[in-house]
Design a protein around this motif. Structure first.
Motif, mmCIF file in Angstrom:
data_model
loop_
_atom_site.group_PDB
_atom_site.id
_atom_site.type_symbol
_atom_site.label_atom_id
_atom_site.label_comp_id
_atom_site.label_asym_id
_atom_site.label_seq_id
_atom_site.Cartn_x
_atom_site.Cartn_y
_atom_site.Cartn_z
ATOM 1 N N THR A 67 24.709 51.884 49.508
ATOM 2 C CA THR A 67 23.552 52.214 50.338
ATOM 3 C C THR A 67 23.976 52.077 51.795
ATOM 4 O OG1 THR A 67 21.244 51.638 50.808
ATOM 5 C CG2 THR A 67 22.678 49.842 50.085
ATOM 6 N N SER A 68 23.100 51.603 52.655
ATOM 7 C CA SER A 68 23.442 51.353 54.060
ATOM 8 C C SER A 68 22.711 50.112 54.523
ATOM 9 C CB SER A 68 23.053 52.547 54.939
ATOM 10 O OG SER A 68 21.646 52.661 55.011
ATOM 11 N N LEU A 69 23.260 49.456 55.536
ATOM 12 C CA LEU A 69 22.616 48.262 56.072
ATOM 13 C C LEU A 69 21.247 48.598 56.637
ATOM 14 C CD1 LEU A 69 22.798 45.253 56.707
ATOM 15 C CD2 LEU A 69 23.922 45.837 58.869
ATOM 16 N N ASP A 70 21.132 49.762 57.262
ATOM 17 C CA ASP A 70 19.852 50.199 57.813
ATOM 18 C C ASP A 70 18.791 50.279 56.711
ATOM 19 O OD1 ASP A 70 18.908 51.585 60.580
ATOM 20 O OD2 ASP A 70 17.900 52.521 58.871
ATOM 21 N N ALA A 71 19.140 50.905 55.577
ATOM 22 C CA ALA A 71 18.191 51.035 54.474
ATOM 23 C C ALA A 71 17.834 49.680 53.879
ATOM 24 C CB ALA A 71 18.778 51.949 53.396
ATOM 25 N N VAL A 72 18.825 48.792 53.755
ATOM 26 C CA VAL A 72 18.577 47.454 53.204
ATOM 27 C C VAL A 72 17.561 46.701 54.061
ATOM 28 C CG1 VAL A 72 19.634 45.189 52.821
ATOM 29 C CG2 VAL A 72 20.796 47.258 52.035
ATOM 30 N N CYS A 73 17.730 46.751 55.368
ATOM 31 C CA CYS A 73 16.842 46.014 56.275
ATOM 32 C C CYS A 73 15.434 46.609 56.290
ATOM 33 C CB CYS A 73 17.436 45.997 57.673
ATOM 34 S SG CYS A 73 18.955 45.031 57.812
ATOM 35 N N ARG A 74 15.337 47.935 56.302
ATOM 36 C CA ARG A 74 14.011 48.576 56.344
ATOM 37 C C ARG A 74 13.229 48.305 55.057
ATOM 38 N NH1 ARG A 74 13.523 51.875 60.709
ATOM 39 N NH2 ARG A 74 15.500 52.151 61.816
ATOM 40 N N ARG A 75 13.896 48.379 53.941
ATOM 41 C CA ARG A 75 13.209 48.067 52.675
ATOM 42 C C ARG A 75 12.759 46.618 52.645
ATOM 43 N NH1 ARG A 75 16.071 51.049 47.469
ATOM 44 N NH2 ARG A 75 15.574 53.195 48.065
ATOM 45 N N PHE A 76 13.587 45.722 53.163
ATOM 46 C CA PHE A 76 13.225 44.303 53.178
ATOM 47 C C PHE A 76 11.951 44.078 53.997
ATOM 48 C CE2 PHE A 76 13.163 40.172 55.211
ATOM 49 C CZ PHE A 76 13.394 39.309 54.149
ATOM 50 N N ILE A 77 11.888 44.675 55.186
ATOM 51 C CA ILE A 77 10.710 44.499 56.046
ATOM 52 C C ILE A 77 9.469 45.062 55.363
ATOM 53 C CG2 ILE A 77 9.632 45.261 58.206
ATOM 54 C CD1 ILE A 77 12.389 45.042 59.516
ATOM 55 N N HIS A 78 9.597 46.244 54.768
ATOM 56 C CA HIS A 78 8.448 46.884 54.112
ATOM 57 C C HIS A 78 7.906 46.038 52.969
ATOM 58 C CE1 HIS A 78 6.556 49.716 51.209
ATOM 59 N NE2 HIS A 78 6.010 50.202 52.317
ATOM 60 N N GLU A 79 8.798 45.504 52.138
ATOM 61 C CA GLU A 79 8.358 44.745 50.974
ATOM 62 C C GLU A 79 7.910 43.327 51.340
ATOM 63 O OE1 GLU A 79 8.058 45.690 47.562
ATOM 64 O OE2 GLU A 79 8.163 47.624 48.594
ATOM 65 N N SER A 80 8.564 42.715 52.313
ATOM 66 C CA SER A 80 8.220 41.334 52.649
ATOM 67 C C SER A 80 6.792 41.220 53.182
ATOM 68 C CB SER A 80 9.208 40.761 53.666
ATOM 69 O OG SER A 80 9.155 41.469 54.895
ATOM 70 N N LYS A 81 6.309 42.294 53.838
ATOM 71 C CA LYS A 81 4.931 42.272 54.331
ATOM 72 C C LYS A 81 3.918 42.215 53.188
ATOM 73 C CE LYS A 81 5.931 44.859 58.570
ATOM 74 N NZ LYS A 81 5.750 46.151 59.294
ATOM 75 N N LYS A 82 4.321 42.693 52.015
ATOM 76 C CA LYS A 82 3.424 42.714 50.850
ATOM 77 C C LYS A 82 3.495 41.423 50.041
ATOM 78 C CE LYS A 82 4.304 46.563 48.566
ATOM 79 N NZ LYS A 82 5.114 47.714 48.108
ATOM 80 N N GLN A 83 4.326 40.461 50.497
ATOM 81 C CA GLN A 83 4.514 39.248 49.705
ATOM 82 C C GLN A 83 4.349 37.965 50.530
ATOM 83 O OE1 GLN A 83 7.983 39.123 47.188
ATOM 84 N NE2 GLN A 83 7.870 41.275 46.637
ATOM 85 N N PRO A 84 3.191 37.782 51.174
ATOM 86 C CA PRO A 84 2.977 36.503 51.856
ATOM 87 C C PRO A 84 2.905 35.365 50.834
ATOM 88 C CG PRO A 84 0.947 37.767 51.792
ATOM 89 C CD PRO A 84 2.036 38.680 51.292
ATOM 90 N N PRO A 85 3.606 34.257 51.068
ATOM 91 C CA PRO A 85 3.606 33.150 50.096
ATOM 92 C C PRO A 85 2.216 32.675 49.699
ATOM 93 C CG PRO A 85 5.316 32.817 51.716
ATOM 94 C CD PRO A 85 4.533 34.010 52.180
ATOM 95 N N ILE A 86 1.259 32.699 50.619
ATOM 96 C CA ILE A 86 -0.089 32.211 50.297
ATOM 97 C C ILE A 86 -0.733 33.064 49.205
ATOM 98 C CG2 ILE A 86 -1.239 33.584 52.101
ATOM 99 C CD1 ILE A 86 -3.120 31.156 52.476
ATOM 100 N N LEU A 87 -0.417 34.377 49.185
ATOM 101 C CA LEU A 87 -0.967 35.266 48.166
ATOM 102 C C LEU A 87 -0.273 35.047 46.828
ATOM 103 C CD1 LEU A 87 -3.086 37.479 47.835
ATOM 104 C CD2 LEU A 87 -1.317 39.166 48.366
#
Length: 600
Positions: A149-169
């Motif tokens: 893949t690419s580092l750019d894609a890895v980082c963008r996917r991480f940001i997108h998914e991490s917003k959907k997974q707050p620990p409190i939820l």
């Protein structure tokens, strides 16, 4: 293994490799990663931007990272693992995740980067299972090569998914799974557009429950199988077959289910294939798949056009198998002739389940011999000296015959027009009346008879007056049986048959001399219409009100009219006034079916 590179230099080389990826011209990244003074569990962060301006307003987000360098003699092929202490996982979790990089370094200085996006849902599962339950001090994770893949894609996917997974939820999910309006399955690494990441079975997925605009992480998952349904053209030498196909892919095999009947299993590793007929499904299905199987067993190459997939020539050790398939096909061709004689649709489902193939075939063989060859040695019938209607069951297919012990052809289609020429009669007291022989059909035969011909039954009732006073109870009972059969089969022709017979009842307005027969026919006509159309007209509702007012002393008429008028409470109170034996009697009548729907 060479050990003349210090740990500090290994870490600097590793960080430099990651920074080099971030600094590629195509990447919209800035890597702020320390090479010396490292933080606890984190080595820095990678900034992700919308464009090359790298301005404040183009910043999408920050990705926490940890970089590990390790000296190797040769690069790992495919994925690799790396151990981390549970304390690191806890720190990652408290910071809403991390991207871990493990950089393999050869003594020549060459590098290969592996990565793992660790999000809160997975981190919480690791901490709970291996830290809190198993009390382990460390746990290895599996990393994928960045080259796929690419580092750019890895980082963008991480940001997108991490917003959907707050620990409190994750820790305080306020919803039950049946409260979600839909579900979504996502993966940080699966990308079907790239060959290196297109194997769906090698990737981790997160299942989200969706409620309005909220995504709630529910489960971590691995895909064990993927199924696809399609119309497929299968070619064997000069023959072509059009099939409904369901293909299920698993990590080591492909399973082809053809026409919901024939299953082919193809082992990807050793290219072995085996087949089984899981179920018959229908005669039409077998007339399609058995010739295909004969081609397959004969050693012809099999090509699936839409899938662009080829089975090589199959070698069958069991030499008798080809002959058995040919005999099986011959039997189905004979059954086709039987169905044509009986006017049975070839697409009628046998209703057999997996593993019932032999059971159904064992029912077909005697039928073929009886109908085509007059061979009745396997015919089992009660009171064999008496002519009667009799059923023959093949799975869920119910065939209705007329049995005549005096004839050479002992079984004929019960709806053959020859029967209309016979003088069928009922005897009541010392009188004999012409009548339809089909009054002998039970509810099951009416509902499920595959060869039933409603036009023949109607014609049989056209040959006499079914509402001569002595015949009224018999005719009404048959019509009620038709309505009951409709309630279990939803075959509208049963209502049309009952309606056809009731239409022979005189329709003149009865005036003040309303008979009990008129009340019965009116109620039953209206319950037929209610089933057919879902409602009655205002004029018909008024007719029911008039009947109810006229029949104040007739508790049963009061009950039936209340049901059709949808007077729930009134119908319930009247039914409770019936004696237990009368309640039991009404439970077998079609009006009770409407009553149950009304009060539920």
């Amino acid at each position: 293994m060479a050990t003349n590179i210090s740990n500090g230099k290994l870490e600097r080389i590793a960080v430099a490799a990651v920074k080099a990826e971030a600094n590629k011209p195509s990447s919209l990244l800035i890597a702020n990663i320390s090479e010396g003074d490292k933080g606890i569990s984190f080595d820095g962060e990678i900034l992700v931007f919308k464009d090359h301006s790298e301005s404040v307003d183009s910043l999408i987000g920050k990705v926490p990272v940890q970089v590990k360098g390790t000296l190797v003699d040769s690069f790992s092929q495919g994925k690799r693992t790396f151990p981390l202490g549970l304390d690191h996982y806890r720190n990652y979790y408290n910071s809403n995740g991390v991207v871990l990089f493990v950089v393999e370094i050869l003594k020549t200085g060459e590098t290969k980067i592996f990565y793992k996006q660790l999000l809160p849902k997975e981190l919480r599962e690791i901490i709970k299972c291996y830290g809190e339950v198993k009390n382990q001090k460390q746990r290895s994770v599996t990393l994928r090569p960045l080259s796929e893949t690419s580092l750019d894609a890895v980082c963008r996917r991480f940001i997108h998914e991490s917003k959907k997974q707050p620990p409190i939820l994750i820790e305080n999910n306020p919803f039950k799974e049946d409260e979600f309006t839909s579900f979504e399955l996502t993966s940080l690494t699966f990308d079907p557009k790239r060959k290196e990441t297109s194997n769906i079975f090698e990737h981790d997925f997160t299942l989200y429950g969706i409620k309005e605009n909220l995504n709630v992480p529910l489960h971590l998952a691995r895909i064990h199988s993927v199924s696809t349904k399609l119309k497929e053209t299968v070619v064997t030498d000069n023959n072509e077959y059009e099939f409904n196909l369901k293909i299920t892919e698993e990590p080591t095999k492909k399973i082809f289910l053809i026409e919901d009947s024939l299953e082919l299993k193809y082992n990807v590793n050793d290219t072995k294939m085996n087949f089984t007929i899981r179920r018959l499904d229908s005669l039409a299905t077998q007339l399609k798949i058995i010739p295909f199987l004969i081609d397959l067993v004969s050693g012809k190459e099999i090509y699936f056009k839409n899938l662009s997939f080829t089975f090589g020539k199959v070698t069958i050790k069991e030499k008798h198998l080809l002959e058995e398939l040919k005999n099986l096909y011959s039997m189905f061709l004979k059954l086709q002739k039987v169905f044509q004689k009986l006017n049975v649709d070839e697409k009628t489902k046998f209703g057999d389940k997996d593993g019932e193939f032999d059971k159904i075939v064992n029912k077909i063989n005697p039928l073929v011999h009886m109908i085509l060859e007059n061979d009745y040695r396997k015919l089992k019938i009660k009171e064999p000296d008496i002519p009667k209607f009799t059923n023959y069951q093949i799975g869920d297919i119910q065939l209705i015959f007329f049995y005549n012990p005096e004839s050479q052809t002992k079984l004929i289609n019960a709806f053959s027009r020859d029967l209309l020429q016979k003088d069928a009669r009922v005897v009541i007291g010392d009188k004999s009346y012409p009548y339809s022989p089909y009054v002998l059909l039970n509810k099951s035969a009416l509902a499920y008879g595959a060869n039933i011909d409603f036009e023949v039954i109607k014609e049989s009732f056209n040959q006499f007056d079914p509402f001569v006073s002595e015949l009224f109870p018999i005719t009404n009972d048959f019509c009620l049986r038709c309505i009951n059969a409709y309630d279990i089969s939803n075959n509208i022709k049963l209502l049309e048959l009952a309606e056809h017979i009731y239409n022979k009842y005189p329709v003149d307005a009865p005036g003040k001399n309303v008979t009990s027969e008129f009340i019965v026919v009116t109620i039953n006509r209206l319950q037929i219409k209610l089933r057919k159309e879902g409602r009655l007209s205002d004029e018909e509702y008024q007719q029911l009100i008039n009947l109810r007012n006229f029949s104040k002393d007739n508790l049963e008429a009061q009950f039936c009219t209340s049901v059709l008028l949808e007077s729930k409470t009134e119908a319930k109170l009247i039914f409770q006034r019936f004696e237990k034996s009368r309640q039991k009697f009404y439970e077998g009548l079609p009006i009770y079916h409407l009553y149950k729907k009304l009060i539920e």
